[in-house]
Design a protein around this motif. Structure first.
Motif, PDB file in Angstrom:
ATOM      1  N   UNK A   8       0.685  -1.252  -0.057  1.00 33.06           N
ATOM      2  CA  UNK A   8      -0.048  -0.019  -0.028  1.00 33.06           C
ATOM      3  C   UNK A   8       0.954   1.314   0.052  1.00 33.06           C
ATOM      4  N   UNK A   9       0.642   2.100  -0.933  1.00 30.27           N
ATOM      5  CA  UNK A   9       1.443   3.527  -0.919  1.00 30.27           C
ATOM      6  C   UNK A   9       0.572   4.478  -0.103  1.00 30.27           C
ATOM      7  N   UNK A  10      -0.628   4.472  -0.459  1.00 31.95           N
ATOM      8  CA  UNK A  10      -1.606   5.440   0.561  1.00 31.95           C
ATOM      9  C   UNK A  10      -2.937   5.315   0.310  1.00 31.95           C
ATOM     10  N   UNK A  11      -3.740   5.763   1.332  1.00 31.71           N
ATOM     11  CA  UNK A  11      -5.299   5.574   1.175  1.00 31.71           C
ATOM     12  C   UNK A  11      -5.733   7.090   0.929  1.00 31.71           C
ATOM     13  N   UNK A  12      -6.596   7.215   0.033  1.00 29.69           N
ATOM     14  CA  UNK A  12      -7.137   8.420  -0.496  1.00 29.69           C
ATOM     15  C   UNK A  12      -8.419   8.826   0.087  1.00 29.69           C
ATOM     16  N   UNK A  13      -8.374  10.013   0.712  1.00 28.43           N
ATOM     17  CA  UNK A  13      -9.925  10.444   1.523  1.00 28.43           C
ATOM     18  C   UNK A  13     -10.227  11.836   0.701  1.00 28.43           C
ATOM     19  N   UNK A  14     -11.456  11.822   0.480  1.00 38.36           N
ATOM     20  CA  UNK A  14     -12.154  13.048   0.105  1.00 38.36           C
ATOM     21  C   UNK A  14     -12.397  14.003   1.052  1.00 38.36           C
ATOM     22  N   UNK A  15     -12.007  15.392   1.064  1.00 38.46           N
ATOM     23  CA  UNK A  15     -12.226  16.317   2.163  1.00 38.46           C
ATOM     24  C   UNK A  15     -12.604  17.618   1.309  1.00 38.46           C
ATOM     25  N   UNK A  16     -13.452  18.317   2.168  1.00 41.11           N
ATOM     26  CA  UNK A  16     -13.723  19.731   1.644  1.00 41.11           C
ATOM     27  C   UNK A  16     -12.552  20.681   1.585  1.00 41.11           C
ATOM     28  N   UNK A  18     -11.614  23.650   2.271  1.00 36.39           N
ATOM     29  CA  UNK A  18     -11.435  24.402   3.363  1.00 36.39           C
ATOM     30  C   UNK A  18     -10.708  23.243   4.223  1.00 36.39           C
ATOM     31  N   UNK A  19     -11.059  22.522   4.643  1.00 41.68           N
ATOM     32  CA  UNK A  19     -10.416  21.367   5.557  1.00 41.68           C
ATOM     33  C   UNK A  19      -8.942  21.041   5.229  1.00 41.68           C
ATOM     34  N   UNK A  20      -8.767  20.798   3.797  1.00 45.00           N
ATOM     35  CA  UNK A  20      -7.605  20.491   3.133  1.00 45.00           C
ATOM     36  C   UNK A  20      -6.694  21.709   3.577  1.00 45.00           C
ATOM     37  N   UNK A  21      -7.271  22.962   3.295  1.00 43.64           N
ATOM     38  CA  UNK A  21      -6.340  24.048   3.517  1.00 43.64           C
ATOM     39  C   UNK A  21      -5.729  24.154   4.847  1.00 43.64           C
ATOM     40  N   UNK A  22      -6.852  23.996   5.925  1.00 44.84           N
ATOM     41  CA  UNK A  22      -6.595  23.916   7.317  1.00 44.84           C
ATOM     42  C   UNK A  22      -5.516  22.822   7.637  1.00 44.84           C
ATOM     43  N   UNK A  31       1.724  19.550   0.287  1.00 45.20           N
ATOM     44  CA  UNK A  31       0.569  20.062  -0.320  1.00 45.20           C
ATOM     45  C   UNK A  31       0.839  20.130  -1.935  1.00 45.20           C
ATOM     46  N   UNK A  32       0.105  19.460  -2.733  1.00 45.14           N
ATOM     47  CA  UNK A  32       0.279  19.445  -4.391  1.00 45.14           C
ATOM     48  C   UNK A  32      -1.117  19.755  -4.852  1.00 45.14           C
ATOM     49  N   UNK A  33      -0.726  20.576  -5.949  1.00 43.39           N
ATOM     50  CA  UNK A  33      -1.945  21.031  -6.898  1.00 43.39           C
ATOM     51  C   UNK A  33      -1.803  19.997  -8.214  1.00 43.39           C
ATOM     52  N   UNK A  34      -2.718  19.475  -8.594  1.00 43.83           N
ATOM     53  CA  UNK A  34      -2.728  18.331  -9.599  1.00 43.83           C
ATOM     54  C   UNK A  34      -3.445  19.096 -10.693  1.00 43.83           C
ATOM     55  N   UNK A  53      -1.925   8.818   4.243  1.00 44.96           N
ATOM     56  CA  UNK A  53      -3.241   9.336   3.876  1.00 44.96           C
ATOM     57  C   UNK A  53      -2.992  10.555   2.993  1.00 44.96           C
ATOM     58  N   UNK A  54      -3.732  10.529   1.560  1.00 41.86           N
ATOM     59  CA  UNK A  54      -3.791  11.385   0.467  1.00 41.86           C
ATOM     60  C   UNK A  54      -5.201  12.168   0.750  1.00 41.86           C
ATOM     61  N   UNK A  55      -5.210  13.291   1.276  1.00 43.46           N
ATOM     62  CA  UNK A  55      -6.630  13.991   1.595  1.00 43.46           C
ATOM     63  C   UNK A  55      -6.476  14.806   0.336  1.00 43.46           C
ATOM     64  N   UNK A  56      -7.828  14.670  -0.389  1.00 40.19           N
ATOM     65  CA  UNK A  56      -8.090  15.363  -1.853  1.00 40.19           C
ATOM     66  C   UNK A  56      -9.298  16.034  -1.670  1.00 40.19           C
ATOM     67  N   UNK A  57      -9.020  17.378  -2.103  1.00 40.46           N
ATOM     68  CA  UNK A  57     -10.078  18.386  -1.933  1.00 40.46           C
ATOM     69  C   UNK A  57     -11.420  18.026  -3.056  1.00 40.46           C
ATOM     70  N   UNK A  58     -12.457  18.152  -2.458  1.00 42.21           N
ATOM     71  CA  UNK A  58     -13.582  17.841  -3.337  1.00 42.21           C
ATOM     72  C   UNK A  58     -13.690  18.836  -4.390  1.00 42.21           C
ATOM     73  N   UNK A  59     -13.053  18.641  -5.458  1.00 41.07           N
ATOM     74  CA  UNK A  59     -13.059  19.667  -6.411  1.00 41.07           C
ATOM     75  C   UNK A  59     -12.542  19.197  -7.877  1.00 41.07           C
ATOM     76  N   UNK A  60     -12.725  19.566  -8.883  1.00 37.43           N
ATOM     77  CA  UNK A  60     -12.180  19.007 -10.205  1.00 37.43           C
ATOM     78  C   UNK A  60     -12.647  17.741 -10.216  1.00 37.43           C
ATOM     79  N   UNK A  61     -11.710  16.768 -10.791  1.00 38.62           N
ATOM     80  CA  UNK A  61     -12.151  15.441 -11.039  1.00 38.62           C
ATOM     81  C   UNK A  61     -12.776  14.851  -9.676  1.00 38.62           C
TER      82      UNK A  61
END
Length: 129
Positions: A8-16, A18-22, A31-34, A53-61
């Motif tokens: 396992x490399x990581x687990x991906x979790x979708x967050x808001x 604003x939560x990601x920014x905090x 922090x990376x912008x894809x 854990x990869x926290x992913x902003x609920x945006x884009x794809x």
């Protein structure tokens, strides 16, 4: 299928967003912008799960995904091994490809990645070579 034997490399979790920014405020180097996916992601090691854990902003794809767990990312040693996994998934109707391999924006965490929708959920393959 032998996915259970891949690390396992990581687990991906979708967050808001604003939560990601905090979360990223204390450690902006993770922090990376894809631009390909149109999302911001933040990596954080979890000592209890012993993985990132990869926290992913609920945006884009990721805008259409529900908040919470999204995917598991598994390391694959080579393009050749990845192709064998792809062939096994397709020939046995275990699922389908969501994306072709592409260079990850998360330098230092992922290399080239491809996503698949399997019967059990979304799996990201991180192709190391």
């Amino acid at each position: 299928m032998r996915l259970h034997s891949l690390p396992v490399n990581h687990l991906g979790v979708i967050v808001e967003p604003s939560t990601l920014a905090e979360m990223a405020a204390g450690n902006p180097k993770n922090l990376f912008v894809d631009d390909v996916q149109g999302v911001s992601v933040f990596f954080k090691f979890d000592s209890e799960f012993k993985t990132n854990f990869e926290y992913i902003a609920k945006e884009g794809r990721a805008a259409r995904f529900e908040l919470g767990f999204n995917h598991v990312c598994l390391d694959v040693d080579s393009e050749n091994e990845f192709q064998k996994i792809h062939d096994e998934i397709v020939s046995n109707s275990f699922g389908f490809r969501l994306t072709f391999p592409e260079v990850s924006a998360a330098t230092g965490f992922c290399n080239r990645v491809a996503f698949y929708q399997l019967k059990t959920g979304i799996v990201e393959f991180n192709i190391l070579e």
